[in-house]
Write an enzyme that holds these catalytic residues in place. Structure first.
Site, PDB file in Angstrom:
ATOM      1  N   CYS A   4       0.861  -1.177   0.000  1.00  0.00           N
ATOM      2  CA  CYS A   4       0.000   0.000   0.000  1.00  0.00           C
ATOM      3  C   CYS A   4       0.903   1.234   0.000  1.00  0.00           C
ATOM      4  O   CYS A   4       1.727   1.410   0.910  1.00  0.00           O
ATOM      5  CB  CYS A   4      -0.913   0.001   1.223  1.00  0.00           C
ATOM      6  N   CYS A   7       0.680   3.456   3.147  1.00  0.00           N
ATOM      7  CA  CYS A   7       1.337   2.810   4.291  1.00  0.00           C
ATOM      8  C   CYS A   7       2.850   2.950   4.162  1.00  0.00           C
ATOM      9  O   CYS A   7       3.544   3.227   5.145  1.00  0.00           O
ATOM     10  CB  CYS A   7       0.961   1.337   4.374  1.00  0.00           C
ATOM     11  N   ASP A  30       0.404  16.175  -2.807  1.00  0.00           N
ATOM     12  CA  ASP A  30      -0.011  15.284  -3.881  1.00  0.00           C
ATOM     13  C   ASP A  30       0.991  15.412  -5.030  1.00  0.00           C
ATOM     14  O   ASP A  30       1.416  16.505  -5.387  1.00  0.00           O
ATOM     15  CB  ASP A  30      -1.423  15.657  -4.358  1.00  0.00           C
ATOM     16  N   HIS A  46      -4.004   1.663   8.302  1.00  0.00           N
ATOM     17  CA  HIS A  46      -4.564   1.290   6.995  1.00  0.00           C
ATOM     18  C   HIS A  46      -6.064   1.027   7.125  1.00  0.00           C
ATOM     19  O   HIS A  46      -6.487   0.044   7.719  1.00  0.00           O
ATOM     20  CB  HIS A  46      -3.869   0.055   6.426  1.00  0.00           C
ATOM     21  N   ASN A  85     -12.639  10.742  -1.902  1.00  0.00           N
ATOM     22  CA  ASN A  85     -13.209   9.820  -2.879  1.00  0.00           C
ATOM     23  C   ASN A  85     -13.422   8.471  -2.209  1.00  0.00           C
ATOM     24  O   ASN A  85     -12.545   7.981  -1.484  1.00  0.00           O
ATOM     25  CB  ASN A  85     -12.269   9.667  -4.081  1.00  0.00           C
ATOM     26  N   GLY A  91     -13.620   7.645  -8.178  1.00  0.00           N
ATOM     27  CA  GLY A  91     -12.280   8.144  -8.473  1.00  0.00           C
ATOM     28  C   GLY A  91     -11.236   7.804  -7.428  1.00  0.00           C
ATOM     29  O   GLY A  91     -10.124   8.315  -7.487  1.00  0.00           O
ATOM     30  N   HIS A  96      -6.358   3.462   0.462  1.00  0.00           N
ATOM     31  CA  HIS A  96      -6.013   3.800   1.857  1.00  0.00           C
ATOM     32  C   HIS A  96      -6.660   5.157   2.093  1.00  0.00           C
ATOM     33  O   HIS A  96      -6.299   6.138   1.425  1.00  0.00           O
ATOM     34  CB  HIS A  96      -4.480   3.847   2.018  1.00  0.00           C
ATOM     35  N   HIS A  98      -7.961   8.658   2.546  1.00  0.00           N
ATOM     36  CA  HIS A  98      -7.222   9.921   2.554  1.00  0.00           C
ATOM     37  C   HIS A  98      -8.145  11.056   2.197  1.00  0.00           C
ATOM     38  O   HIS A  98      -9.131  10.889   1.484  1.00  0.00           O
ATOM     39  CB  HIS A  98      -6.037   9.868   1.590  1.00  0.00           C
ATOM     40  N   HIS A 100      -8.285  14.848   0.535  1.00  0.00           N
ATOM     41  CA  HIS A 100      -7.589  15.837  -0.297  1.00  0.00           C
ATOM     42  C   HIS A 100      -7.881  17.230   0.262  1.00  0.00           C
ATOM     43  O   HIS A 100      -9.046  17.576   0.473  1.00  0.00           O
ATOM     44  CB  HIS A 100      -8.124  15.814  -1.739  1.00  0.00           C
TER      45      HIS A 100
END
Ligand code: 5GP
Ligand code: ZN
Length: 110
Positions: A4, A7, A30, A46, A85, A91, A96, A98, A100
């Site tokens: 991952c 991770c 990003d 995770h 997402n 998308g 994992h 997250h 944005h």
């Protein structure tokens, strides 16, 4: 979790431009920014997606948003957009959880 990407970034086994880190949360830039500031804010644990959250993750999710607030205040952001997402059709490419954070200019949403 093995293989991952997030991770690996959390464990410093893969590189990233880290902008914030505490015991449970890590935030980094990003690699393909969609705004002048585009950060990914990630629980180190995770969890595949919001759809995979369990009630024991309740506190961690609060900490995710409070870390986000801390980062935004630290950068003196006037405003920002948060996007999560959930699932491939929406998308989500990295499995994992997250968040944005986008800031600086209008963001074109799909
Ligand atoms: P998702 O589409 O899963 O919501 O978001 C995944 C994000 O991870 C994308 O915006 C993508 O640009 C970013 N990303 C993919 N690979 C890497 C990487 O190796 N490093 C960093 N910093 N970001 C990445
Ligand atoms: Zn992971």
């Amino acid at each position: 979790m093995q293989n991952c990407l997030f991770c690996k970034i959390a464990n410093k086994e893969a590189p990233a431009e880290i902008v914030y880190e505490d015991e449970k949360i890590i935030a980094f830039k990003d690699i393909h920014p969609k705004a002048p500031l585009h950060l990914l804010i990630v629980p180190k644990k995770h969890i595949q997606s919001v759809d995979h959250l369990e009630s024991k993750d309740q506190r961690l999710m609060g900490e995710l948003f409070l870390a986000t607030q801390k980062i935004a205040r630290g950068k003196k952001l006037k405003g920002y957009k948060l996007i999560i997402n959930v699932g491939r059709p929406a998308g989500q490419l990295i499995d994992h959880l997250h968040l944005h954070l986008l800031s600086g200019e209008p963001v074109q949403l799909p």
